[in-house]
Design a protein around this motif. Structure first.
Motif, short mmCIF file in Angstrom:
data_model
loop_
_atom_site.label_atom_id
_atom_site.label_comp_id
_atom_site.label_asym_id
_atom_site.label_seq_id
_atom_site.Cartn_x
_atom_site.Cartn_y
_atom_site.Cartn_z
N GLU A 6 0.81 -1.22 0.00
CA GLU A 6 0.00 0.00 0.00
C GLU A 6 0.85 1.27 0.00
N LEU A 7 2.15 1.12 0.15
CA LEU A 7 3.05 2.27 0.19
C LEU A 7 3.43 2.70 -1.22
N LYS A 8 3.98 3.91 -1.32
CA LYS A 8 4.58 4.40 -2.56
C LYS A 8 6.09 4.37 -2.36
N TYR A 9 6.83 4.38 -3.45
CA TYR A 9 8.29 4.24 -3.39
C TYR A 9 8.98 5.20 -4.34
N THR A 10 10.26 5.48 -4.05
CA THR A 10 11.09 6.26 -4.97
C THR A 10 12.20 5.36 -5.51
N ALA A 11 12.79 5.77 -6.61
CA ALA A 11 13.92 5.03 -7.17
C ALA A 11 15.15 5.12 -6.26
N ALA A 12 15.14 6.07 -5.32
CA ALA A 12 16.24 6.24 -4.36
C ALA A 12 16.02 5.37 -3.11
N HIS A 13 15.06 4.43 -3.17
CA HIS A 13 14.82 3.43 -2.12
C HIS A 13 14.18 3.98 -0.85
N GLU A 14 13.32 4.98 -1.01
CA GLU A 14 12.52 5.45 0.11
C GLU A 14 11.09 4.97 -0.06
N TRP A 15 10.44 4.73 1.06
CA TRP A 15 9.01 4.41 1.02
C TRP A 15 8.25 5.61 1.57
N ILE A 16 7.01 5.75 1.09
CA ILE A 16 6.18 6.88 1.50
C ILE A 16 4.80 6.35 1.85
N LEU A 17 4.34 6.68 3.05
CA LEU A 17 2.97 6.38 3.47
C LEU A 17 2.22 7.70 3.41
N VAL A 18 1.22 7.77 2.53
CA VAL A 18 0.46 9.00 2.35
C VAL A 18 -0.80 8.94 3.19
N ASP A 19 -0.99 9.98 4.01
CA ASP A 19 -2.19 10.11 4.84
C ASP A 19 -2.68 11.54 4.68
N LYS A 102 8.27 12.96 8.76
CA LYS A 102 6.91 13.21 8.28
C LYS A 102 6.93 14.60 7.67
N VAL A 103 6.39 14.69 6.45
CA VAL A 103 6.40 15.94 5.70
C VAL A 103 4.97 16.26 5.26
N THR A 104 4.56 17.52 5.40
CA THR A 104 3.28 17.95 4.88
C THR A 104 3.53 18.46 3.45
N PHE A 105 2.63 18.14 2.54
CA PHE A 105 2.83 18.51 1.14
C PHE A 105 1.51 18.95 0.52
N GLU A 106 1.63 19.65 -0.62
CA GLU A 106 0.44 20.06 -1.36
C GLU A 106 0.21 19.17 -2.57
N THR A 107 1.29 18.81 -3.26
CA THR A 107 1.18 17.99 -4.47
C THR A 107 2.08 16.78 -4.34
N LEU A 108 1.54 15.63 -4.64
CA LEU A 108 2.31 14.40 -4.58
C LEU A 108 2.90 14.12 -5.96
N PRO A 109 4.22 14.00 -6.06
CA PRO A 109 4.82 13.69 -7.35
C PRO A 109 4.51 12.24 -7.76
N GLU A 110 4.84 11.91 -8.96
CA GLU A 110 4.63 10.53 -9.42
C GLU A 110 5.63 9.63 -8.69
#
Length: 123
Positions: A6-19, A102-110
């Motif tokens: 259910e997580l998102k990932y980057t090519a730099a090997h980070e995972w992101i949990l969007v809430d 934890k980071v607050t954001f306005e737009t989620l990149p691909e």
């Protein structure tokens, strides 16, 4: 923590949990394994602004130094002080207690899906 699928990932090997508009960020078990035993973690200050793709922290292990990249543009809401105090959490529980910021954001990149990330690390 959420299921890895259910997580998102980057090519730099980070995972992101969007809430909502908050992203919890950590490094994947693949990255933690490649780094080896983590001995030091440096995280950005709470309240600092980060830009997607820029270096915001450092993860040092017994065999190398890795950089933590921001996966989104935003503001740091929280830095995991438990990881700063006990860096081994990155190895022992990268998807749970070993989260980094934890980071607050306005737009989620691909970002990559679990299957896309799995294909990337299988190459």
């Amino acid at each position: 923590m959420a299921d890895k699928t259910e997580l998102k990932y980057t090519a730099a090997h980070e995972w992101i949990l969007v809430d909502g508009t908050t992203a919890t960020v950590g490094i994947t078990d693949y990255a933690a394994d490649k780094l080896g035993d983590v001995v030091f973690v440096e995280l950005p200050e709470v309240g600092s602004t980060v830009a997607s793709g820029t270096v915001v922290g450092e993860i040092e292990s017994t065999k190398s130094v890795g950089e933590l990249f921001a996966p989104v543009d935003g503001t740091v809401l929280e830095a995991n002080e438990a990881v700063v105090d006990s860096p081994e959490l990155v190895n022992s529980d990268p998807f749970g207690e070993g989260w980094l910021i934890k980071v607050t954001f306005e737009t989620l990149p691909e970002l990559l899906s679990f299957d896309e990330y799995a294909a990337l690390v299988a190459e």
